[in-house]
Design a protein around this motif. Structure first.
Motif, PDB file in Angstrom:
ATOM      1  N   THR A 101       0.862  -1.183   0.000  1.00 50.69           N
ATOM      2  CA  THR A 101       0.000   0.000   0.000  1.00 50.69           C
ATOM      3  C   THR A 101       0.897   1.231   0.000  1.00 50.69           C
ATOM      4  OG1 THR A 101      -1.648  -1.195   1.276  1.00 50.69           O
ATOM      5  CG2 THR A 101      -1.790   1.201   1.305  1.00 50.69           C
ATOM      6  N   LYS A 103       6.221   1.539  -3.813  1.00 49.87           N
ATOM      7  CA  LYS A 103       5.063   1.981  -3.018  1.00 49.87           C
ATOM      8  C   LYS A 103       5.469   2.939  -1.898  1.00 49.87           C
ATOM      9  CE  LYS A 103       1.951  -0.509  -5.070  1.00 49.87           C
ATOM     10  NZ  LYS A 103       0.805   0.049  -5.745  1.00 49.87           N
ATOM     11  N   SER A 132      -7.279   6.585  -6.438  1.00 52.90           N
ATOM     12  CA  SER A 132      -8.037   5.348  -6.272  1.00 52.90           C
ATOM     13  C   SER A 132      -9.451   5.491  -6.824  1.00 52.90           C
ATOM     14  CB  SER A 132      -8.049   4.989  -4.792  1.00 52.90           C
ATOM     15  OG  SER A 132      -9.049   4.090  -4.491  1.00 52.90           O
TER      16      SER A 132
END
Length: 99
Positions: free
Chosen positions: A16, A42, A89
């Motif tokens: 993440t 990331k 997102s």
């Protein structure tokens, strides 16, 4: 405590997006595992020359200890990072829905 909680071995497993905020003059965050951070796309390292330990907080000396004098640089940096990834997102989800 610090030897048992070194983050470097687990950085490769983070999937993440993660913002890592550090200051080169922070005596508690040394050494910063820059190479391990660079290897994981990331992770984003926001590193400043100054800041010490919690030095971006906008604190000012007062007679009864430190008091908050203004907005925290680290908090606003984290908020912008989260905002970027939230919008990214949502955009991806809308694009997927159209396909």
């Amino acid at each position: 405590y610090f030897r048992e909680n070194v983050p470097e071995p687990v950085l490769q497993y983070i999937e993440t997006p993660m913002l890592i905020v550090a200051a080169t003059d922070d005596p508690l965050a040394f050494p910063i595992p820059r190479e391990a951070i660079r290897r994981n796309p990331k992770l984003l390292l926001a590193e400043t020359d100054g800041g010490g330990h919690l030095g971006w907080a906008g604190w000012t000396p007062a007679s009864m200890g430190a008091t908050m004098a203004g907005p925290s640089w680290a908090d606003s940096m984290a908020a912008r990072f989260l905002d970027f990834h939230l919008h990214r997102s949502r955009s991806r989800a809308r694009l997927k829905a159209r396909l």
